[in-house]
Design an enzyme around this catalytic site. Structure first.
Site, PDB file in Angstrom:
ATOM      1  N   CYS A 134      -1.731  -7.125 -14.001  1.00  0.00           N
ATOM      2  CA  CYS A 134      -0.789  -6.094 -14.442  1.00  0.00           C
ATOM      3  C   CYS A 134      -0.507  -6.249 -15.938  1.00  0.00           C
ATOM      4  O   CYS A 134       0.264  -7.117 -16.349  1.00  0.00           O
ATOM      5  CB  CYS A 134       0.511  -6.169 -13.654  1.00  0.00           C
ATOM      6  SG  CYS A 134       1.685  -4.891 -14.151  1.00  0.00           S
ATOM      7  N   CYS A 137       3.210  -5.845 -17.069  1.00  0.00           N
ATOM      8  CA  CYS A 137       4.008  -7.018 -16.724  1.00  0.00           C
ATOM      9  C   CYS A 137       3.661  -8.200 -17.627  1.00  0.00           C
ATOM     10  O   CYS A 137       4.551  -8.937 -18.062  1.00  0.00           O
ATOM     11  CB  CYS A 137       3.816  -7.374 -15.254  1.00  0.00           C
ATOM     12  SG  CYS A 137       4.437  -6.106 -14.118  1.00  0.00           S
TER      13      CYS A 137
END
Length: 175
Positions: A134, A137
Site C-alpha cells: 500500500c 500507507c
C-alpha cells in the site's frame, strides 16, 4: 521452534533466505532498533504473513525480550493494516478519484492507543504496509516516523525484515 529450526524447513532453494534470516536475527543489536521495535515489527509481519510456524519461531526469539503489550500491538498493527492497506491501496490505484473524497468510515480506534510508543506502532504498521503493497500507507507511516526522528536505517531495516520474512514463508510453503 526457533528461527534456526524454522530455517531447516526452507529447502535448498531457500539458501539465500536462510542467510538473510541469520543476518537479521543475528544482528538485532546493530539494527538500530530497540528490542520493542525489532521484535514488535517481526511479530507484526509474522501475523500478517499468516504462517503459524514463522509466528512460533519469531515468538520464541522474542520471548523474554519484550513485554506482553508489544505482542498486542503487533497483532493490532497486522489487523488494522489488513483492513487499511486494502482500502487505501484501492484509493491510490483507482483512476476514479471520487472515492478519495468519500469518508472511509472504517473504525481505527486502536491506532490512537496501541499500547506501545506511537513511533514503534508506526514502524510495525509501515512494515506490514510494505508487505501488503500500500503506497499511500507507506508514505503516511514514513512521514510520521521521520517526524519522530526514526532513522532511515531503522526504516530500511524494517522493510528488509518484511522482505526476508515474506521470502522465508514462501520458501517454506514451496519446499
Amino acid at each position: 521452534m526457533s528461527i534456526a529450526d524454522y530455517k531447516q524447513g526452507l529447502g535448498d532453494h531457500g539458501k539465500d533466505t536462510k542467510l538473510n534470516l541469520s543476518s537479521i536475527f543475528g544482528n538485532v543489536d546493530t539494527s538500530g532498533m530497540t528490542p520493542t521495535q525489532f521484535y514488535g515489527t517481526a511479530l507484526s509481519l509474522a501475523y500478517a504473513i499468516g504462517d503459524d510456524a514463522l509466528t512460533a519461531a519469531v515468538s520464541a526469539e522474542a520471548e523474554g525480550k519484550i513485554e506482553e503489550n508489544v505482542v498486542g500491538a503487533a497483532k493490532l498493527a497486522a489487523t488494522l493494516m489488513a483492513m487499511n492497506n486494502v482500502y487505501y491501496r484501492f484509493l491510490h490505484l483507482s483512476s476514479d478519484k471520487q472515492f478519495s473524497k468519500m469518508p472511509a468510515g472504517l473504525r481505527m480506534n486502536g491506532m490512537a492507543n496501541p499500547g506501545v510508543d506511537k513511533a514503534d506502532f508506526e514502524l510495525y504498521s509501515l512494515a506490514v504496509s510494505a508487505l501488503n503493497g500500500c503506497g499511500m500507507c507507506i508514505d503516511s507511516h514514513v512521514g510520521v516516523l521521520l517526524k519522530h526522528d526514526i532513522s532511515a536505517q531503522v526504516i530500511q531495516n524494517s522493510i528488509k525484515m518484511a522482505a526476508v520474512l515474506n521470502a522465508a514463508a514462501t520458501a517454506r510453503r514451496i519446499a
